[in-house]
Design an enzyme around this catalytic site. Structure first.
Site, PDB file in Angstrom:
ATOM      1  CB  SER A   1      39.386 -20.465 -38.450  1.00  0.00           C
ATOM      2  OG  SER A   1      38.968 -21.638 -39.101  1.00  0.00           O
ATOM      3  NE  ARG A   2      32.325 -18.088 -35.276  1.00  0.00           N
ATOM      4  CZ  ARG A   2      31.880 -17.300 -36.245  1.00  0.00           C
ATOM      5  NH1 ARG A   2      31.370 -17.837 -37.321  1.00  0.00           N
ATOM      6  NH2 ARG A   2      31.934 -16.001 -36.124  1.00  0.00           N
ATOM      7  CB  VAL A   3      34.866 -25.706 -38.602  1.00  0.00           C
ATOM      8  CG1 VAL A   3      33.467 -25.434 -38.140  1.00  0.00           C
ATOM      9  CG2 VAL A   3      35.130 -25.131 -39.970  1.00  0.00           C
TER      10      VAL A   3
ATOM     11  CG  ASP B   1      31.737 -22.284 -41.407  1.00  0.00           C
ATOM     12  OD1 ASP B   1      30.648 -22.393 -40.826  1.00  0.00           O
ATOM     13  OD2 ASP B   1      31.957 -22.724 -42.552  1.00  0.00           O
TER      14      ASP B   1
END
Ligand SMILES: Nc1ncnc2c1ncn2[C@@H]1O[C@H](COP(=O)(O)OP(=O)(O)O)[C@@H](O)[C@H]1O
Ligand SMILES: [Mg+2]
Lengths: 508, 119
Positions: free
Chosen positions: A371-373, A346
């Protein structure tokens, strides 16, 4: 005492039954044993990940089901098995014994202690191979997993249940980030902590024995070993054990997650894990693809990392956060294994050698890391304070390159440059010094609000240390306020302004 | 030579479910040493698959067992072994499946249960 009539009744019962129950077994015959990697014919009912047993009692685990044979990795003395030996199914998946007793321990991927202490007795048998929880059991990532590293918590926040890759060349501080994150979890053991404590699992794959001993030593010195477990297969262990290590670590993590705990697992590193699988596959003469890796290596890593999730409260609310590590060659993230793992995770924290060499430590490349989430897993306080920082720093990197041409800079540009230098400076952080959120916020707040603009860059390290000390000593109340994680109020901002003005009068 | 091809040769070495000596010799003559080894391995595997291995405690029942088993496995060669330590019962190995119904086995299971209970 055994009474005679008891034996007789038992025997009678056994004899009565024997006509009815035939024993059936599915067996295979060893065709080849190459350094503990076995090819056997038969075993047509065996499944992947199943434990099998040889005549002499040694166990193995089914690695692959090919058209003409089954591949098995041996879990005992390689020389003990020869061609023609019989191997039989057990119907059980290869498992590791997991319990709370594992905390503070160092074990190999089969659960054998490596710290000279007693073997774990009671526990639950957790399968090394398991299908990841489905969507209905999951919950979106919404709780921070604090690393205590300013740059990460501010710009690339990690949430509990997330998979964030740490990637970079050798010797740039990848393991250091993992260890500091482990140490930082001591803050969540306190009864005052709003966040749940975190169980930490360090999977050491193909590292030198001395490196593993060093990691364990550092965890111990920083009181982090008591809530940690180290699963180790060093470079001197056979490829088969190295291959199993991350699955064993994940199986232990699933035990704790199943009990509603939050778990952090580090795989140091998956490059060496891929090597071990390549080595096994070479022995098996399986068709090789890109960079001589077998075609299913992608599936191997995705199957592993898929098991890191956050469960919803109906399923206990536990989580596994994974920090896999990948070691690159010459900063090349477009090689086969790096691109694979990047696509599975992620986000990634990308460490770069020119940053490291110019003294930026941790050597995080702000432009390429993501950081995608994690954003949804930041406290309102951190989110508010660190908001613009990432963008500013990325702009700074561009401006810095531009300014090297020596052209006249307008005042806005040179102000942005000066601010950028200070931001980069305050994000530097020594090893084994993770910071609690209030202190991270103090530093970031100070630089983003211009309070460091009149401090020379060389003095910023000292400024930060002294400022933290000053607040701790004179204004402990504000630390408590910041600990709540609530958005910075007007009043608190004013209070902070007052404190820093006062501090700067005394700072030289 | 390709493994698949060698496997095909091994398959073709049979005429009417029986290994054909003439074909085997013909193939063996043209195969290279390394491939020959693979070829023999495949043949051995085919033979294993087509053989039923039966263990009985005495000779007395061999004829009756053969008649019954050849009805269930009409295409398989049935090989008998006599093992008096079985006491009573039968063991059938059909390639990778073992079916066992022996008194010795049941005795051991019963004894296991007793010891585990009184340990
Ligand atoms: N934040 C830091 N500050 C100063 N030195 C660091 C920092 N992080 C890592 N180092 C040093 O850099 C070296 C490499 O770190 P390490 O974590 O072993 O790298 P990697 O795991 O990427 O190979 C070590 O000597 C370590 O002490
Ligand atoms: Mg390292």
């Amino acid at each position: 005492m055994i009474r005679e009539e008891d034996i007789i009744t038992k025997l009678e019962k056994g004899l009565m039954q024997w006509r009815g129950e035939a024993k059936t077994l599915n067996i295979g015959i060893v065709e080849r044993n190459t350094d503990g990697v076995i090819q056997a014919t038969g075993l047509s009912k065996a499944v992947m990940g199943e434990r099998v047993e040889f005549e002499n009692g040694v166990s193995g685990v089914v690695l692959n089901l090919d058209e003409d044979f089954v591949s098995i990795i041996l879990l005992g003395e390689a020389s003990s098995i020869k061609e023609g030996d019989i191997v039989k199914r057990t119907g059980e998946m290869l498992s590791i014994n997991a319990s709370e007793e594992l905390l503070g321990r160092i074990v190999d991927p089969l659960g054998e202690p490596l710290d000279g202490k007693a073997k774990i007795k009671k526990g639950s048998l957790m399968p090394l191979e398991k299908i990841a929880p489905g969507v209905v059991e999951r919950e979106p990532v919404n709780t921070p997993l604090k690393t205590g590293i300013k740059a990460i918590d501010a710009m690339f926040p990690i949430g509990r249940g997330q998979r964030e890759l740490i990637i970079g060349d050798r010797g740039l501080g990848k393991s250091a980030i993992a260890i500091d994150t482990f140490i930082n979890q001591r803050n969540f053991k306190k009864s005052t902590s709003k966040l749940k404590p975190v169980v930490c699992i360090y999977v050491a794959i193909g590292l030198k024995r001395s490196t593993i001993a060093q990691i364990v030593g550092k965890l111990k010195d920083n009181d982090a070993l008591e809530y940690s477990i180290v699963v180790a297969a060093s470079s001197s262990e056979p490829a088969s054990l190295q291959y199993l290590a991350p699955y064993a670590g994940t199986a232990i993590a699933e035990y704790f997650m199943g009990n509603g705990k939050d778990v952090l697992i580090v795989h140091d590193d998956l490059t060496k894990h891929a090597w071990s699988y390549r080595q096994i596959s070479l022995v098996l003469k399986r068709p090789a693809g890109r960079e001589a890796y077998p075609g299913d290596i992608f599936y191997l890593h995705s199957r592993l990392l898929e098991r890191s999730v956050r469960l919803n409260s109906k399923h206990g609310g536990g989580s596994i956060t994974a920090l896999p590590i990948i070691e690159t060659q010459a900063n090349d993230i477009s090689a086969y294994i790096p691109t694979n793992v990047i696509s599975i995770t992620d986000g990634q924290i990308y460490l770069q050698s020119d940053l490291y060499n110019s003294g930026v430590r941790p050597a995080i490349n702000v432009g390429t890391s993501v950081s995608r989430v994690g954003g949804s897993a930041q406290s309102p306080l951190m989110k508010g304070v660190a908001g613009k920082m990432k963008l500013e720093l990325a702009q700074f990197a561009e401006l810095a390159a531009f300014s090297q041409f020596g052209s006249e800079l307008d005042s806005a540009t040179s102000a942005a440059l000066e601010r950028g230098k200070r931001t980069q400076e305050i994000l530097k952080q020594g090893q084994y010094q993770p910071l609690e959120e209030p202190y991270e916020v103090l530093s970031i707040w100070a630089v983003t609000n211009g309070h460091l603009d009149d401090i020379s860059v060389e003095k910023i390290g000292k400024f930060e240390r002294d400022f933290h000390q000053f607040v701790k000593r004179n204004n402990p109340k504000i630390i408590t306020v910041l600990s709540s994680g609530d958005k910075l109020s007007e009043a608190t901002s004013k209070e902070l302004e007052k404190i820093i003005t006062q501090f700067k009068k005394s700072f030289k | 030579m390709n493994k698949r091809l060698i496997k095909k040769l091994a398959e073709d070495s049979y005429s009417k479910e029986k290994l054909d000596r003439r074909k085997v010799f013909a193939f063996a003559r043209v195969l290279r040493r390394r491939d020959l080894r693979k070829y023999i391995r495949f043949l051995k595997n085919f033979e294993d698959r087509m053989t039923l291995r039966v263990t009985l405690p005495t000779e007395t029942e061999v004829g009756r067992v053969r008649r019954r088993l050849s009805k269930i496995f009409p295409n398989k060669k049935i090989v008998f072994t006599i093992d008096p330590t079985m006491l009573a019962g039968i063991r059938v190995i059909d390639y990778d499946n073992v079916y066992e119904l022996s008194l010795k086995n049941s005795l051991e299971t019963a004894l296991d249960q007793i010891t585990s209970r009184y340990d």
